[in-house]
Design a protein around this motif. Structure first.
Motif, mmCIF file in Angstrom:
data_model
loop_
_atom_site.group_PDB
_atom_site.id
_atom_site.type_symbol
_atom_site.label_atom_id
_atom_site.label_comp_id
_atom_site.label_asym_id
_atom_site.label_seq_id
_atom_site.Cartn_x
_atom_site.Cartn_y
_atom_site.Cartn_z
ATOM 1 N N ASP A 1 38.733 73.169 -11.676
ATOM 2 C CA ASP A 1 38.919 73.270 -13.128
ATOM 3 C C ASP A 1 37.840 72.459 -13.843
ATOM 4 O O ASP A 1 38.023 71.283 -14.161
ATOM 5 N N ALA B 1 36.717 72.911 -16.876
ATOM 6 C CA ALA B 1 37.080 72.636 -18.269
ATOM 7 C C ALA B 1 37.865 71.339 -18.370
ATOM 8 O O ALA B 1 37.624 70.505 -19.254
ATOM 9 N N ALA B 2 38.817 71.133 -17.456
ATOM 10 C CA ALA B 2 39.605 69.901 -17.465
ATOM 11 C C ALA B 2 38.722 68.702 -17.155
ATOM 12 O O ALA B 2 38.886 67.627 -17.742
ATOM 13 N N ALA C 1 37.628 66.106 -9.145
ATOM 14 C CA ALA C 1 38.150 67.471 -9.062
ATOM 15 C C ALA C 1 37.833 68.109 -7.707
ATOM 16 O O ALA C 1 38.664 68.836 -7.144
ATOM 17 N N ARG D 1 36.839 67.699 -20.173
ATOM 18 C CA ARG D 1 37.673 67.070 -21.206
ATOM 19 C C ARG D 1 37.954 65.606 -20.907
ATOM 20 O O ARG D 1 38.408 64.866 -21.781
ATOM 21 N N SER D 2 37.693 65.201 -19.689
ATOM 22 C CA SER D 2 37.945 63.815 -19.314
ATOM 23 C C SER D 2 37.071 62.873 -20.133
ATOM 24 O O SER D 2 35.955 63.212 -20.534
#
Length: 228
Positions: free
Chosen positions: A161, A163-164, A193, A167-168
């Motif tokens: 992921d 995208a996640a 990840a 966003r971190s």
């Protein structure tokens, strides 16, 4: 922000007992004061004083569960700094140190694959990083890596992921100089990840109370197929 208090942080890391406590927690676990005192070879009273300084200084976090208190590394940035300092200490050590800490004396499993807080380190991690650069999944930009369009497609197929990870609040993909290999592996949110994916797919098995991890037969085949 224009004048970081490097001396304050360096002072916290300068004590050998505090340094051993921090190194013990680099596996990302939470541990009680008694266990950390044993790891640092100091008394419980001395450990309590050192732990209080590390918590107050922002390097450790304290989690109280009833009568018990557990400690862990406060952030990925702290873990990255400790690992980087370990690598630097080996690179700049005196020519004739009294107690050399040669990485070659470490267990083979530790050299081959281990965790560095929340991402993979060791020989296997360096090989993956170099293979992803060679295959143009990533490009290097100073201390950071940039995932290419090809890399995005390949990692999406592995259900990573991105995208996640982006966003971190931490660095997305940071080049973390490996303690034993002296070459970079992938740290930051992307490194975390990737480790999650390796574990979820059964490619890597954690070792209890150790940073060393085991590469499973399925993992060896997957790494060979993807990153040969």
């Amino acid at each position: 922000m224009d004048d970081p208090d490097v001396a304050r942080v360096a002072g916290l890391l300068a004590d050998p007992a505090r340094a051993r406590i921090l190194r013990t927690l680099l596996d990302g676990t939470m541990r009680p004061a008694g266990e950390l005192a044993f790891a640092a070879n100091i008394s419980a009273q001395s450990a309590s004083a050192h732990l209080a300084k590390l918590v107050q200084g922002g390097l450790l976090s304290l989690d109280a569960q009833g009568r018990h208190r557990y400690f862990r590394i406060a952030s990925p940035e702290v873990a990255d700094a400790i690992e980087s300092l370990g690598s630097l200490s080996i690179a700049v050590r005196p020519r004739n140190p009294r107690s050399p800490a040669d990485p070659k004396s470490a267990p083979i499993q530790f050299l081959h694959a281990r965790t560095c807080y929340d991402h993979l380190a060791g020989e296997k991690a360096v090989q993956v990083c170099e293979a992803m650069l060679r295959a143009r999944w990533m490009t290097a930009e100073g201390r950071d890596f940039h995932v290419t369009r090809l890399g995005q497609d390949k990692l999406a197929m592995l259900e990573v992921d991105l995208a996640a990870a982006r966003r971190s609040r931490r660095a997305f993909a940071r080049a973390c100089v490996d303690l034993t290999q002296r070459r970079p592996h992938i740290g930051g949110a992307l490194g975390a990840a990737l480790l999650e994916m390796y574990i979820a797919r059964g490619w890597i098995l954690r070792t209890r109370r150790s940073r060393a991890v085991s590469i499973t037969p399925a993992g060896n085949e997957a790494f060979r197929r993807l990153f040969a």
